[in-house]
Scaffold this active site. Structure first.
Site, mmCIF file in Angstrom:
data_model
loop_
_atom_site.group_PDB
_atom_site.id
_atom_site.type_symbol
_atom_site.label_atom_id
_atom_site.label_comp_id
_atom_site.label_asym_id
_atom_site.label_seq_id
_atom_site.Cartn_x
_atom_site.Cartn_y
_atom_site.Cartn_z
ATOM 1 N N HIS A 1 -1.618 -2.048 -3.940
ATOM 2 C CA HIS A 1 -2.742 -1.132 -4.094
ATOM 3 C C HIS A 1 -4.077 -1.853 -4.064
ATOM 4 C CE1 HIS A 1 -5.749 1.317 -6.274
ATOM 5 N NE2 HIS A 1 -5.193 2.288 -5.599
ATOM 6 N N CYS A 2 -4.132 -3.114 -4.455
ATOM 7 C CA CYS A 2 -5.428 -3.769 -4.658
ATOM 8 C C CYS A 2 -6.079 -4.294 -3.383
ATOM 9 C CB CYS A 2 -5.266 -4.915 -5.662
ATOM 10 S SG CYS A 2 -4.925 -4.358 -7.346
ATOM 11 N N ILE A 3 -5.445 -5.264 -2.724
ATOM 12 C CA ILE A 3 -6.109 -5.971 -1.636
ATOM 13 C C ILE A 3 -6.442 -5.068 -0.441
ATOM 14 C CG2 ILE A 3 -5.998 -7.958 -0.083
ATOM 15 C CD1 ILE A 3 -6.258 -8.604 -3.065
ATOM 16 N N ILE B 1 -7.017 -1.921 -0.482
ATOM 17 C CA ILE B 1 -7.761 -0.731 -0.881
ATOM 18 C C ILE B 1 -9.088 -1.055 -1.551
ATOM 19 C CG2 ILE B 1 -7.688 1.387 -2.251
ATOM 20 C CD1 ILE B 1 -5.656 1.368 0.006
ATOM 21 N N ASP B 2 -9.062 -1.898 -2.580
ATOM 22 C CA ASP B 2 -10.211 -2.065 -3.467
ATOM 23 C C ASP B 2 -11.494 -2.510 -2.776
ATOM 24 O OD1 ASP B 2 -8.385 -1.309 -5.314
ATOM 25 O OD2 ASP B 2 -8.419 -3.170 -6.479
#
Length: 423
Positions: free
Chosen positions: A262-264, A266-267
């Site tokens: 979810h992080c790399i 998306i964020d």
């Protein structure tokens, strides 16, 4: 000063909320896990877990410690602290989708009592806490600072990490005012060793985005270097190994078939979105990193096709075995896994795609019907025209897989002999 007895309601019981609930229960807090998914609530109350880092035994221990799950927002009225840990995906046009955050905020505003501390942990763009959550909470008549505290504290959960967990990973908090910051600091200090206070909510929100943008850009750098090094007949993995011996000024990042989780993926887009929206110009580093990292699945497919061509086989009609389809090694989480796009691209070119993953029995993220994992990796490797290692799970005997394969393409740099092709 927060009372010794604290009840926390954690909204969202997924990869962020459930580990947070576990840490809070372990510290002696009374915790209610609020989730709108009735099946998740049922499983949790039955002592079952739906995420990698929390075993069924852990849930049973939590229940014994006073934890319960609920789908009824009315439980918010019991809380001294309410923490929002809901998903914040990107919308179809790349904008942040804050529907879950807005929904959680509306439920909190309707049910919270005076004196409640509300903390947003869901990753989002700078200004969300002040501009989105705060007005919703105040819409029912309560006034921030006077009637409740509000802060942002970015989640730093790293699924599968056996070294750093909630307790020993420093926690950043930033409130809408000094009292809110202090309330959040005092709460998290109950079960986190180090709590770092930021100047405010926007600084705390941006700190999270900087962390992941830093990783996103550096992964893109080595991904592009890997492609150049292949053309120049240079071993990128040996280059990184040699560069890593420098004791200062260098941190190793590694290429791969794409970025996942979810992080790399998306964020960094949250930050890019807000820069474009507020300032009217692009965040060029993020956009370039996005372009490079998003191109890696297609590059992997091209390398597979080249490898087959070099062995006088066409990609169309060849059996391609994908090894490891999760976004990270040794977990079952498939969110944003590059394996999904690789499989789709291979199928579009006529390849017969099979897979093996010890963590994924049925893979629902490919084109067409779901795939079932091959029962055993070595025998599946023998049957395939080419094996593509996408995730180097510890369960894999890489040497044996390489030996069993007609062609073995290693996208993770774990092979140690010339029998394998490497990214």
């Amino acid at each position: 000063m927060m009372s010794p007895s604290v009840t926390a309601v954690i909204v969202g019981q997924g990869y962020v909320g459930l580990p947070l609930a576990q840490a809070a229960v372990d510290a002696g807090l009374s915790v209610i896990g609020l989730d709108m998914n009735e099946e998740i609530v049922r499983r949790l109350n039955a002592g079952d877990s739906h995420i990698d880092d929390i075993a069924a035994e852990d849930v049973a221990t939590m229940i014994a410690g006073g934890y319960r799950a609920s789908s009824d927002p009315a439980v918010i009225a019991e809380a001294d602290v309410v923490i929002i840990c809901v998903p914040t995906p990107l919308g179809e046009s790349g904008e942040p989708d804050l529907r879950a955050v807005r929904g959680a905020s509306e439920a909190i505003g309707e049910h919270m009592r005076a004196g409640t501390l509300v903390v947003l942990e869901s990753t989002t763009y700078p200004g969300t806490t002040d501009d989105v959550v705060l007005p919703i909470l105040e819409s029912r008549g309560m006034v921030a600072s006077a009637d409740f505290h509000l802060a942002f504290s970015p989640e730093r959960i790293d699924p599968g990490n056996t070294v750093y967990g909630i307790r020993n990973t420093p926690k950043v908090v930033g409130g809408i005012d000094a009292a809110s910051t202090e309330a959040a600091r005092a709460f998290y200090s109950r079960f986190v060793d180090t709590v770092v206070t930021a100047k405010g909510t926007r600084e705390a929100e941006t700190a999270k985005l900087l962390e992941n943008t830093y990783r996103h850009i550096n992964i893109a750098l080595v991904n592009e270097m890997a492609r150049f090094c292949h053309e120049l007949d240079i071993d990128i993995w040996d280059v990184i190994r040699a560069a890593s011996t420098k004791p200062f000024g260098f941190q190793a990042f590694y290429p791969g078939p794409g970025v996942g989780g979810h992080c790399i993926p998306i964020d960094p887009n949250y930050l890019s979105y807000e820069v474009q929206r507020k300032l009217g110009h692009p965040f060029r580093f993020v956009e370039l990193a996005e372009e490079i990292n998003n191109s890696m699945p297609a590059y992997v497919v091209t390398r597979v096709q080249d490898a087959l061509n070099d062995n006088e086989r066409a990609l169309r009609g060849s059996q391609v075995l994908l090894l490891g389809v999760t976004y990270k090694a040794n977990i079952s989480d498939q969110r944003e896994s590059p394996a999904t796009r690789i499989a789709a691209l291979l199928r579009a070119k006529g390849a017969i795609v099979t897979y093996h993953d010890p963590y994924v029995r049925v893979w629902n993220h490919t084109m067409g019907e779901p795939l079932e994992s091959a029962p055993e990796a070595i025998s599946a490797a023998r049957e395939a025209d080419i094996c593509v290692l996408l995730q180097a799970h510890d369960e894999y005997d890489i040497a044996a897989l390489t030996e069993a394969s007609t062609l073995f393409f290693d996208t993770r740099g774990v092979t140690r002999d010339d029998a394998a092709l490497r990214l």
